[in-house]
Design a protein around this motif. Structure first.
Motif, short mmCIF file in Angstrom:
data_model
loop_
_atom_site.label_atom_id
_atom_site.label_comp_id
_atom_site.label_asym_id
_atom_site.label_seq_id
_atom_site.Cartn_x
_atom_site.Cartn_y
_atom_site.Cartn_z
N SER A 21 0.84 -1.21 0.00
CA SER A 21 0.00 0.00 0.00
C SER A 21 0.87 1.25 0.00
CB SER A 21 -0.94 0.00 1.21
OG SER A 21 -1.89 -1.03 1.08
N ALA A 26 -1.45 3.35 -2.69
CA ALA A 26 -2.85 2.99 -2.94
C ALA A 26 -3.24 1.83 -2.03
CB ALA A 26 -3.06 2.58 -4.39
N GLU A 27 -4.48 1.82 -1.63
CA GLU A 27 -5.01 0.70 -0.86
C GLU A 27 -5.46 -0.41 -1.82
OE1 GLU A 27 -5.00 0.41 2.56
OE2 GLU A 27 -3.78 2.22 2.34
N PRO A 28 -5.49 -1.65 -1.36
CA PRO A 28 -5.95 -2.73 -2.24
C PRO A 28 -7.40 -2.53 -2.68
CG PRO A 28 -5.06 -3.59 -0.15
CD PRO A 28 -5.13 -2.10 -0.03
N TRP A 38 -4.44 -5.32 -5.85
CA TRP A 38 -4.42 -3.92 -6.28
C TRP A 38 -4.65 -3.90 -7.78
CZ3 TRP A 38 -1.58 -5.95 -2.46
CH2 TRP A 38 -1.43 -5.23 -1.27
N LEU A 40 -3.94 -1.39 -10.33
CA LEU A 40 -3.25 -0.13 -10.55
C LEU A 40 -3.45 0.35 -11.99
CD1 LEU A 40 0.04 -1.14 -8.74
CD2 LEU A 40 -1.89 0.13 -7.79
#
Length: 157
Positions: A21, A26-28, A38, A40
């Protein structure tokens, strides 16, 4: 659009979620008791981790497609190149229902090509009929191409 896919086995899911993270800022997109993913956009990567493997490290690599036509083109390209192909068709794994096939590179690394059809509430669903399966694994059914590693009973994509 296609998205690169990486699946790693980790020893400590919570610690790995914290690390990735921060790494990805970013959070999952999805977290379960044994799995995190994730999705992305920059770069476009489907990065998944799970605690279902025998040891930490790379489980497999892959390419996720946005539609069935892209998946069919990848399958045709693999067949035209005389790659040994394992076609699983529609299957469930990693909290998703997908259409997928597998090829193996010269070093023995499994590559999954797949198109996700839907999310499901469980890691995988047991087949309703006698479908080939290797020791309970959903990612390495019997009849796999030479070089696709046999996964443990707790292993999955």
């Amino acid at each position: 659009m296609k998205r690169f896919h990486v699946h790693l086995h980790v020893d400590d899911l919570a610690r790995s979620i914290g690390f990735y993270s921060k790494l990805f800022a970013a959070e999952p997109a999805r977290v379960e008791s044994d799995y995190a993913k994730w999705m992305l956009d920059d770069p476009p990567v489907n990065f998944a981790i799970s605690t279902r493997g025998e040891r930490a490290g790379i489980d497999h690599l892959g390419i996720q497609t946005d539609d069935a036509a892209e998946l069919a083109a990848m399958k045709a390209r693999a067949k035209a190149a005389d790659m040994t192909l394992l076609d699983e068709g529609e299957t469930t794994c990693c909290y998703a229902r997908s259409e997928k096939h597998w090829v193996t590179d010269p070093q023995g690394i499994a590559w999954e090509h797949f198109h996700t059809l839907a999310n499901i509430p469980v890691f995988n669903e047991k087949p309703t009929q006698a479908a080939p399966a290797a020791e309970g694994a959903c990612c390495a059914p019997r009849g796999r191409p030479v070089g696709i590693a046999v996964k443990s009973a707790d292993s999955c994509c």
